[in-house]
Design an enzyme around this catalytic site. Structure first.
Site, PDB file in Angstrom:
ATOM      1  N   ASP A   9      46.275  32.773   0.940  1.00  0.00           N
ATOM      2  CA  ASP A   9      44.907  32.560   0.493  1.00  0.00           C
ATOM      3  C   ASP A   9      44.761  33.098  -0.926  1.00  0.00           C
ATOM      4  OD1 ASP A   9      41.999  32.060   2.163  1.00  0.00           O
ATOM      5  OD2 ASP A   9      41.909  33.001   0.177  1.00  0.00           O
ATOM      6  N   ASN A  40      37.004  28.802  10.639  1.00  0.00           N
ATOM      7  CA  ASN A  40      35.584  28.611  10.355  1.00  0.00           C
ATOM      8  C   ASN A  40      35.281  27.130  10.552  1.00  0.00           C
ATOM      9  OD1 ASN A  40      35.179  31.328   9.614  1.00  0.00           O
ATOM     10  ND2 ASN A  40      35.968  30.919   7.559  1.00  0.00           N
ATOM     11  N   HIS A 100      41.854  24.384   8.589  1.00  0.00           N
ATOM     12  CA  HIS A 100      42.868  25.395   8.274  1.00  0.00           C
ATOM     13  C   HIS A 100      42.657  26.597   9.180  1.00  0.00           C
ATOM     14  CE1 HIS A 100      39.357  25.863   5.667  1.00  0.00           C
ATOM     15  NE2 HIS A 100      39.557  27.160   5.741  1.00  0.00           N
TER      16      HIS A 100
HETATM   17  P1  5GP Z   1      37.042  28.619   4.608  1.00  0.00           P
HETATM   18  O1  5GP Z   1      35.950  29.406   3.938  1.00  0.00           O
HETATM   19  O2  5GP Z   1      36.836  27.125   4.394  1.00  0.00           O
HETATM   20  O3  5GP Z   1      37.281  28.958   6.043  1.00  0.00           O
HETATM   21  O4  5GP Z   1      38.375  29.034   3.888  1.00  0.00           O
HETATM   22  C1  5GP Z   1      38.794  28.489   2.697  1.00  0.00           C
HETATM   23  C2  5GP Z   1      39.771  29.472   2.110  1.00  0.00           C
HETATM   24  O5  5GP Z   1      40.542  28.793   1.128  1.00  0.00           O
HETATM   25  C3  5GP Z   1      39.111  30.660   1.417  1.00  0.00           C
HETATM   26  O6  5GP Z   1      39.530  31.856   2.044  1.00  0.00           O
HETATM   27  C4  5GP Z   1      39.568  30.539  -0.028  1.00  0.00           C
HETATM   28  O7  5GP Z   1      39.842  31.801  -0.598  1.00  0.00           O
HETATM   29  C5  5GP Z   1      40.807  29.665   0.075  1.00  0.00           C
HETATM   30  N1  5GP Z   1      41.061  28.835  -1.083  1.00  0.00           N
HETATM   31  C6  5GP Z   1      40.157  28.057  -1.737  1.00  0.00           C
HETATM   32  N2  5GP Z   1      40.756  27.394  -2.757  1.00  0.00           N
HETATM   33  C7  5GP Z   1      42.069  27.755  -2.724  1.00  0.00           C
HETATM   34  C8  5GP Z   1      43.191  27.405  -3.545  1.00  0.00           C
HETATM   35  O8  5GP Z   1      43.105  26.629  -4.494  1.00  0.00           O
HETATM   36  N3  5GP Z   1      44.378  27.980  -3.223  1.00  0.00           N
HETATM   37  C9  5GP Z   1      44.509  28.838  -2.167  1.00  0.00           C
HETATM   38  N4  5GP Z   1      45.730  29.329  -1.946  1.00  0.00           N
HETATM   39  N5  5GP Z   1      43.468  29.199  -1.386  1.00  0.00           N
HETATM   40  C10 5GP Z   1      42.260  28.660  -1.659  1.00  0.00           C
END
Ligand code: 5GP
Length: 117
Positions: free
Chosen positions: A30, A86, A99
């Site tokens: 992340d 989530n 994810h």
């Molecule tokens: P969500 O909030 O949708 O459950 O999780 C999305 C996650 O993706 C977040 O924890 C965020 O930090 C991560 N994330 C967003 N954009 C990128 C990216 O470009 N690269 C990586 N490695 N993680 C990302």
């Protein structure tokens, strides 16, 4: 519909260190880790969220959990880690490409950012 950030990583349009890859999924770190180890297990198939998955995705979902187990072992956190999905904006989902968060290391409590009251 424009590609999600994860789809662009899968398609190598955005550079990202891919820790693991097979025909069904990838694993990346992340970008904003909420724990010493914070991995994301992402299916190559675009499923926007868990609630949009279907019967035909059952094997894929099981496979992703298998990869969670293997990555937890590889990163030495198998004794204590959290698995978070989530589902939906109100639950904190920001990237609409399914994810699994794998969080471990020094903490065992869920990070508050990942919990919505
Ligand atoms: P969500 O909030 O949708 O459950 O999780 C999305 C996650 O993706 C977040 O924890 C965020 O930090 C991560 N994330 C967003 N954009 C990128 C990216 O470009 N690269 C990586 N490695 N993680 C990302």
């Amino acid at each position: 519909m424009s590609k999600t950030i994860f789809q662009r990583i899968i398609d190598r349009e955005i550079p990202s260190e891919i820790l693991y890859e097979d025909e069904l999924c990838i694993v990346i770190k992340d970008i904003a880790p909420k724990a010493p180890v914070h991995l994301l297990v992402i299916p190559k198939k675009l499923i926007s969220k868990l609630s949009e998955s279907s019967e035909e995705d059952t094997n894929l979902l099981g496979h992703m959990l298998k990869i969670v187990r293997e990555m937890a072992r590889n990163y030495g956190i198998e004794e204590a880690f959290n698995v978070v999905i989530n589902n939906g904006e109100k639950a904190g989902q920001t990237v609409f490409h399914l994810h699994i968060h794998v969080l471990g290391g020094n903490q065992v409590e869920l990070p508050s950012e990942l919990i919505t009251d």
